[in-house]
Design a protein around this motif. Structure first.
Motif, PDB file in Angstrom:
ATOM      1  N   ILE A  68      61.542  71.400  24.528  1.00 54.19           N
ATOM      2  CA  ILE A  68      62.401  72.353  25.243  1.00 54.19           C
ATOM      3  C   ILE A  68      61.549  73.284  26.088  1.00 54.19           C
ATOM      4  O   ILE A  68      61.846  73.540  27.261  1.00 54.19           O
ATOM      5  CB  ILE A  68      63.281  73.137  24.251  1.00 54.19           C
ATOM      6  CG1 ILE A  68      64.318  72.197  23.633  1.00 54.19           C
ATOM      7  CG2 ILE A  68      63.946  74.327  24.934  1.00 54.19           C
ATOM      8  CD1 ILE A  68      65.042  72.758  22.443  1.00 54.19           C
ATOM      9  N   LEU A  69      60.466  73.782  25.525  1.00 54.11           N
ATOM     10  CA  LEU A  69      59.568  74.670  26.273  1.00 54.11           C
ATOM     11  C   LEU A  69      58.913  73.925  27.437  1.00 54.11           C
ATOM     12  O   LEU A  69      58.760  74.483  28.529  1.00 54.11           O
ATOM     13  CB  LEU A  69      58.508  75.251  25.336  1.00 54.11           C
ATOM     14  CG  LEU A  69      57.736  76.461  25.811  1.00 54.11           C
ATOM     15  CD1 LEU A  69      58.661  77.582  26.252  1.00 54.11           C
ATOM     16  CD2 LEU A  69      56.809  76.953  24.719  1.00 54.11           C
ATOM     17  N   ALA A  70      58.583  72.664  27.231  1.00 55.38           N
ATOM     18  CA  ALA A  70      58.029  71.862  28.325  1.00 55.38           C
ATOM     19  C   ALA A  70      59.058  71.697  29.440  1.00 55.38           C
ATOM     20  O   ALA A  70      58.716  71.765  30.624  1.00 55.38           O
ATOM     21  CB  ALA A  70      57.585  70.500  27.800  1.00 55.38           C
ATOM     22  N   ALA A  71      60.311  71.504  29.081  1.00 53.75           N
ATOM     23  CA  ALA A  71      61.370  71.396  30.091  1.00 53.75           C
ATOM     24  C   ALA A  71      61.547  72.719  30.827  1.00 53.75           C
ATOM     25  O   ALA A  71      61.653  72.752  32.059  1.00 53.75           O
ATOM     26  CB  ALA A  71      62.680  70.972  29.433  1.00 53.75           C
ATOM     27  N   LEU A  72      61.551  73.818  30.092  1.00 59.41           N
ATOM     28  CA  LEU A  72      61.685  75.130  30.721  1.00 59.41           C
ATOM     29  C   LEU A  72      60.521  75.427  31.670  1.00 59.41           C
ATOM     30  O   LEU A  72      60.680  76.185  32.623  1.00 59.41           O
ATOM     31  CB  LEU A  72      61.784  76.222  29.653  1.00 59.41           C
ATOM     32  CG  LEU A  72      63.097  76.294  28.891  1.00 59.41           C
ATOM     33  CD1 LEU A  72      62.981  77.264  27.718  1.00 59.41           C
ATOM     34  CD2 LEU A  72      64.238  76.702  29.815  1.00 59.41           C
ATOM     35  N   SER A  73      59.391  74.814  31.425  1.00 62.37           N
ATOM     36  CA  SER A  73      58.214  75.022  32.269  1.00 62.37           C
ATOM     37  C   SER A  73      58.401  74.477  33.682  1.00 62.37           C
ATOM     38  O   SER A  73      57.586  74.740  34.554  1.00 62.37           O
ATOM     39  CB  SER A  73      56.981  74.358  31.646  1.00 62.37           C
ATOM     40  OG  SER A  73      56.649  74.981  30.446  1.00 62.37           O
ATOM     41  N   GLN A  74      59.451  73.743  33.899  1.00 60.82           N
ATOM     42  CA  GLN A  74      59.688  73.166  35.221  1.00 60.82           C
ATOM     43  C   GLN A  74      60.551  74.049  36.114  1.00 60.82           C
ATOM     44  O   GLN A  74      60.794  73.707  37.268  1.00 60.82           O
ATOM     45  CB  GLN A  74      60.300  71.782  35.066  1.00 60.82           C
ATOM     46  CG  GLN A  74      59.355  70.828  34.358  1.00 60.82           C
ATOM     47  CD  GLN A  74      59.951  69.458  34.189  1.00 60.82           C
ATOM     48  OE1 GLN A  74      60.614  68.958  35.078  1.00 60.82           O
ATOM     49  NE2 GLN A  74      59.704  68.856  33.037  1.00 60.82           N
ATOM     50  N   ALA A  75      61.005  75.179  35.607  1.00 59.92           N
ATOM     51  CA  ALA A  75      61.798  76.099  36.428  1.00 59.92           C
ATOM     52  C   ALA A  75      60.882  76.872  37.370  1.00 59.92           C
ATOM     53  O   ALA A  75      59.659  76.898  37.198  1.00 59.92           O
ATOM     54  CB  ALA A  75      62.585  77.051  35.539  1.00 59.92           C
ATOM     55  N   ASP A  76      61.479  77.502  38.355  1.00 68.30           N
ATOM     56  CA  ASP A  76      60.698  78.214  39.364  1.00 68.30           C
ATOM     57  C   ASP A  76      60.211  79.577  38.894  1.00 68.30           C
ATOM     58  O   ASP A  76      59.088  79.956  39.151  1.00 68.30           O
ATOM     59  CB  ASP A  76      61.512  78.372  40.647  1.00 68.30           C
ATOM     60  CG  ASP A  76      61.793  77.035  41.305  1.00 68.30           C
ATOM     61  OD1 ASP A  76      60.956  76.119  41.164  1.00 68.30           O
ATOM     62  OD2 ASP A  76      62.855  76.906  41.941  1.00 68.30           O
ATOM     63  N   LYS A  77      61.083  80.348  38.237  1.00 70.71           N
ATOM     64  CA  LYS A  77      60.663  81.653  37.732  1.00 70.71           C
ATOM     65  C   LYS A  77      61.394  82.017  36.453  1.00 70.71           C
ATOM     66  O   LYS A  77      62.370  81.369  36.089  1.00 70.71           O
ATOM     67  CB  LYS A  77      60.839  82.760  38.747  1.00 70.71           C
ATOM     68  CG  LYS A  77      61.901  82.645  39.756  1.00 70.71           C
ATOM     69  CD  LYS A  77      61.984  83.919  40.559  1.00 70.71           C
ATOM     70  CE  LYS A  77      62.384  83.677  41.973  1.00 70.71           C
ATOM     71  NZ  LYS A  77      62.831  84.832  42.661  1.00 70.71           N
ATOM     72  N   TYR A  78      60.904  83.081  35.817  1.00 69.73           N
ATOM     73  CA  TYR A  78      61.412  83.489  34.523  1.00 69.73           C
ATOM     74  C   TYR A  78      61.518  84.981  34.419  1.00 69.73           C
ATOM     75  O   TYR A  78      60.778  85.707  35.064  1.00 69.73           O
ATOM     76  CB  TYR A  78      60.479  82.996  33.405  1.00 69.73           C
ATOM     77  CG  TYR A  78      60.521  81.522  33.303  1.00 69.73           C
ATOM     78  CD1 TYR A  78      61.476  80.918  32.518  1.00 69.73           C
ATOM     79  CD2 TYR A  78      59.682  80.729  34.043  1.00 69.73           C
ATOM     80  CE1 TYR A  78      61.572  79.546  32.458  1.00 69.73           C
ATOM     81  CE2 TYR A  78      59.770  79.366  33.993  1.00 69.73           C
ATOM     82  CZ  TYR A  78      60.713  78.782  33.194  1.00 69.73           C
ATOM     83  OH  TYR A  78      60.813  77.428  33.144  1.00 69.73           O
ATOM     84  N   ASP A  79      62.403  85.415  33.541  1.00 72.66           N
ATOM     85  CA  ASP A  79      62.401  86.827  33.199  1.00 72.66           C
ATOM     86  C   ASP A  79      61.457  87.020  32.019  1.00 72.66           C
ATOM     87  O   ASP A  79      60.997  86.055  31.403  1.00 72.66           O
ATOM     88  CB  ASP A  79      63.814  87.329  32.890  1.00 72.66           C
ATOM     89  CG  ASP A  79      64.467  86.611  31.715  1.00 72.66           C
ATOM     90  OD1 ASP A  79      63.761  85.941  30.949  1.00 72.66           O
ATOM     91  OD2 ASP A  79      65.683  86.744  31.567  1.00 72.66           O
ATOM     92  N   ASP A  80      61.162  88.252  31.724  1.00 74.89           N
ATOM     93  CA  ASP A  80      60.162  88.533  30.699  1.00 74.89           C
ATOM     94  C   ASP A  80      60.617  88.105  29.296  1.00 74.89           C
ATOM     95  O   ASP A  80      59.787  87.838  28.446  1.00 74.89           O
ATOM     96  CB  ASP A  80      59.786  90.014  30.720  1.00 74.89           C
ATOM     97  CG  ASP A  80      58.545  90.296  29.907  1.00 74.89           C
ATOM     98  OD1 ASP A  80      57.509  89.625  30.155  1.00 74.89           O
ATOM     99  OD2 ASP A  80      58.609  91.153  29.005  1.00 74.89           O
ATOM    100  N   ALA A  81      61.915  88.039  29.052  1.00 79.99           N
ATOM    101  CA  ALA A  81      62.399  87.650  27.719  1.00 79.99           C
ATOM    102  C   ALA A  81      61.933  86.255  27.345  1.00 79.99           C
ATOM    103  O   ALA A  81      61.536  86.006  26.198  1.00 79.99           O
ATOM    104  CB  ALA A  81      63.918  87.735  27.668  1.00 79.99           C
ATOM    105  N   CYS A  82      61.942  85.348  28.297  1.00 80.35           N
ATOM    106  CA  CYS A  82      61.499  83.982  28.030  1.00 80.35           C
ATOM    107  C   CYS A  82      59.986  83.939  27.785  1.00 80.35           C
ATOM    108  O   CYS A  82      59.522  83.261  26.872  1.00 80.35           O
ATOM    109  CB  CYS A  82      61.887  83.089  29.195  1.00 80.35           C
ATOM    110  SG  CYS A  82      61.817  81.337  28.799  1.00 80.35           S
TER     111      CYS A  82
END
Length: 141
Positions: A39-53
């Protein structure tokens, strides 16, 4: 099947609710470390993140009860998306981590600002065979 599902769902991160659904799974206590890693590897493919992630990934990294592979993926995530203060925290985590996680933190430095990247190379580039290989690879970039 977590790897296959996460890889598929990662293609839809820009659609409403997909990112939030994956993030909810990342903090779900019922999932195993192996599932969370994908799941974290998949999330790593997004463009940006908020600090909570980023904070959640940092919490996973600092949890010694978690499997090393999950912690290593979390280190790469924090190094890639974290701000300067998160990278400072990573530097502190580096000294207390096993070599596999140290290499992941060093690998994440490739996305840091030039001065920070050079400091990481100077301080960690010769720590063990994996870091030496990473240094050679990052120099080729």
């Amino acid at each position: 099947m977590a790897q296959i599902y996460a890889s598929y769902v990662a293609k839809f991160l820009k659609h409403d609710g997909v990112f939030d659904a994956l993030f909810a799974l990342l903090v779900d206590s019922e999932l195993t470390d192996w599932q969370k890693m994908w799941i974290l590897a998949a999330l790593s493919q997004a463009d940006k993140y908020d600090d909570a992630c980023v904070k959640t990934a940092l919490d996973i990294l600092q949890d010694a009860h978690r499997h090393e592979t999950l912690r290593a993926v979390a280190a790469i995530f924090v190094g890639r998306y974290g701000d300067h203060s998160r990278r400072i925290t990573l530097q502190g985590v580096y000294t207390m981590s096993p070599p596999y996680i140290q290499s992941a933190i060093y690998f994440s430095s490739r996305k840091w600002a030039k001065v920070e990247r050079q400091n990481a190379r100077t301080n960690w580039g010769n720590h063990g065979p994996l870091n030496k290989l990473l240094t050679i690879a990052m120099d080729k970039k």
